[in-house]
Motif scaffolding. Structure first.
Motif, PDB file in Angstrom:
ATOM      1  N   ALA A   1       0.050   2.767 -11.237  1.00 32.53           N
ATOM      2  CA  ALA A   1       0.872   1.707 -12.354  1.00 32.53           C
ATOM      3  C   ALA A   1       1.893   0.918 -11.748  1.00 32.53           C
ATOM      4  N   GLN A   2       2.268   1.115 -10.579  1.00 31.78           N
ATOM      5  CA  GLN A   2       3.141   0.365  -9.827  1.00 31.78           C
ATOM      6  C   GLN A   2       2.601   0.244  -8.235  1.00 31.78           C
ATOM      7  N   ASP A   3       3.091  -0.934  -7.831  1.00 32.89           N
ATOM      8  CA  ASP A   3       2.959  -0.995  -6.286  1.00 32.89           C
ATOM      9  C   ASP A   3       3.789   0.054  -5.460  1.00 32.89           C
ATOM     10  N   ILE A   4       3.185   0.498  -4.290  1.00 29.48           N
ATOM     11  CA  ILE A   4       3.695   1.330  -3.429  1.00 29.48           C
ATOM     12  C   ILE A   4       4.151   0.729  -1.980  1.00 29.48           C
ATOM     13  N   THR A   5       5.464   0.694  -2.042  1.00 31.22           N
ATOM     14  CA  THR A   5       6.198   0.258  -0.788  1.00 31.22           C
ATOM     15  C   THR A   5       6.330   1.501   0.066  1.00 31.22           C
ATOM     16  N   SER A   6       6.071   1.396   1.394  1.00 30.58           N
ATOM     17  CA  SER A   6       6.273   2.257   2.257  1.00 30.58           C
ATOM     18  C   SER A   6       7.865   2.493   2.513  1.00 30.58           C
ATOM     19  N   PRO A   7       8.422   3.707   2.203  1.00 30.80           N
ATOM     20  CA  PRO A   7       9.731   4.037   2.583  1.00 30.80           C
ATOM     21  C   PRO A   7      10.032   4.495   4.075  1.00 30.80           C
ATOM     22  N   LEU A   8       8.806   4.529   4.895  1.00 31.98           N
ATOM     23  CA  LEU A   8       9.034   5.047   6.199  1.00 31.98           C
ATOM     24  C   LEU A   8       7.840   4.394   7.248  1.00 31.98           C
ATOM     25  N   ASN A   9       7.910   4.576   8.408  1.00 32.34           N
ATOM     26  CA  ASN A   9       6.933   4.239   9.472  1.00 32.34           C
ATOM     27  C   ASN A   9       5.815   5.208   9.692  1.00 32.34           C
TER      28      ASN A   9
END
Ligand code: AMP
Ligand code: MG
Length: 408
Positions: A40-48
């Motif tokens: 339901a929401q975009d997932i943006t990476s919090p890490l490498n």
């Protein structure tokens, strides 16, 4: 009324749903339970990923590229979760394990199989190049990358990605409520003995519920309704209060006892189509207040095919999916002649087989009338024969669509 083609009807249904901008509410589920749900929401990476420069192998990290025969003093060890606290010394090396952080100054990793250990030193058996066997920080995913977009039907590979990014709970659209009703005075419930020879077991409703159970929906079983306008009206009225979608079977062709269309019409709006498809010419869809309505013909095979052609994608869209994958289709050679009249697209039930040379062959899984439930069960796919085609000789290349359930 002129016939509507399969693609025309698919486009129409899609357009109606798109126009409504319908989106279910959002809930969160544990990452392991999110496969098959719609993100339901975009997932943006919090890490490498990798989170640091990491060794891909067990071996030794050197401060520079090196020649075969060169000797390096071992200064210490870096293991997964237990990094070496210092830099790689000039002229020295650090023993390193798979998954361990490459200490500052490490330029490459040589495999332990490619060195000779002599007391506290190693001698290279072959040359090492800079970058060998190092997985660099962020080379797969970098902080801030949008890795998955809202509307994605989550696959198990996405669960791997999400969990690797540290996502424990995933925002997904709630399961929409889909109510199922079958109509017909002749219907009888499976599991109970029939009393009369004119009674027919209600296979459609159970098939529909089984198929719906493979989707991220909550199924509401409305049971059976008799061929009676008041009765059907009452059930549909109640269903429209509770469900996001109502699917009925039977009573949509233009027959004397076909009250379902009339009932939906009284509760909302309905579009009736004669589709240029075989099996399953009549198809209706519409809306009762905010509840979407799909009406399948009663013949079991027609209903089965109609669900695949017109309802499955619609349900995914209503579940919030934005990019619904299209069915897998490819070409196969007919191993026998096939009878067909021009004017409708035939969705024939077929046996598909891969030959020794890698090509695929296809043959009908028996006679193609719309009551032939065993023939659908025996089939492992559809043959999709174009609208304008007539009889097809053996050897014709046809489009086929495997049943995903029939192939592991
Ligand atoms: P209808 O579309 O209601 O005219 O039904 C067409 C044919 O499908 C008739 O032979 C029905 O007996 C049969 N049929 C209708 N509903 C079902 C059902 N739920 N399960 C099995 N057969 C059905
Ligand atoms: Mg009927």
């Amino acid at each position: 009324m002129s016939l509507t083609s399969v693609t025309e009807l698919q486009t129409l249904i899609r357009a109606h749903i798109d126009k409504s901008k319908y989106r279910p509410e959002i809930e969160t589920v544990a990452v392991a339970c999110a496969a098959g749900r719609v993100l339901a929401q975009d997932i943006t990476s919090p890490l490498n990923i990798p989170c640091a420069d990491i060794s891909a192998m067990d071996g030794y990290t050197l401060p520079a590229a090196a020649e075969a025969g060169s000797r390096w003093q071992v200064a210490g060890e870096s293991a997964a979760g237990k990094p070496f606290a210092d830099n790689v010394p000039e002229g020295g090396c650090v023993r390193i394990m798979t998954g361990a952080v490459v200490p500052t100054g490490g330029a490459c990793v040589v495999l332990k199989e490619n060195v000779t250990v002599e007391e506290n030193s190693i001698v290279l058996n072959q040359a090492a190049r800079a970058g060998d066997n190092i997985r660099y920080c962020g080379e797969e995913v970098a902080i801030g990358n949008t890795v998955l977009q809202a509307g994605r039907i989550l696959r198990t590979a996405d669960i791997m990605l999400l969990a690797a990014l540290g996502v424990g709970e995933v925002p997904v659209y709630r399961k929409i409520k889909v109510a199922v009703l079958s109509t017909g005075d002749e219907l009888h419930e499976p599991g109970t003995p029939v009393g009369r020879s004119d009674q027919v077991y209600d296979s459609n409703r159970h098939t529909l519920m089984a198929r719906l159970n493979l989707l991220p929906v909550e199924v509401l079983d409305l049971g059976q309704a008799a061929d009676d306008l008041e009765g059907v009206l009452h059930v549909l009225d109640e269903a429209a209060q509770q469900a996001d979608v109502v699917i009925t079977s039977g009573g949509v062709s233009v027959g004397d006892y076909d009250y379902v269309r009339e009932a939906v019409l009284r509760l909302g709006a309905i579009h009736h189509y004669k589709v240029a498809v075989k099996p399953g010419k009549p198809f209706v869809f519409g809306k009762m207040l905010n509840t979407w309505y799909f009406g399948l013909p009663g013949n079991p095979v027609s209903g089965f095919v109609g669900f695949d052609l017109f309802i499955k994608e619609a349900l995914w869209l209503l579940c919030g999916a934005t990019d619904v994958p299209q069915p897998l289709r490819f070409s196969a050679v007919l191993t026998q002649p096939v009878k067909k009249s021009p004017g409708r697209t035939d969705i024939q039930r077929a046996l598909l087989q891969q030959e020794a040379d890698g090509s695929w062959s296809a043959a009908p899984s028996g006679a193609q009338d719309s009551h032939r439930v065993w023939g659908v069960s025996r089939a492992n796919g559809y043959m999709i024969l174009p609208c304008e085609a007539g009889d097809l000789p053996a050897g014709t290349l046809v489009t086929v669509q495997p049943f995903t359930e029939a192939f592991l």
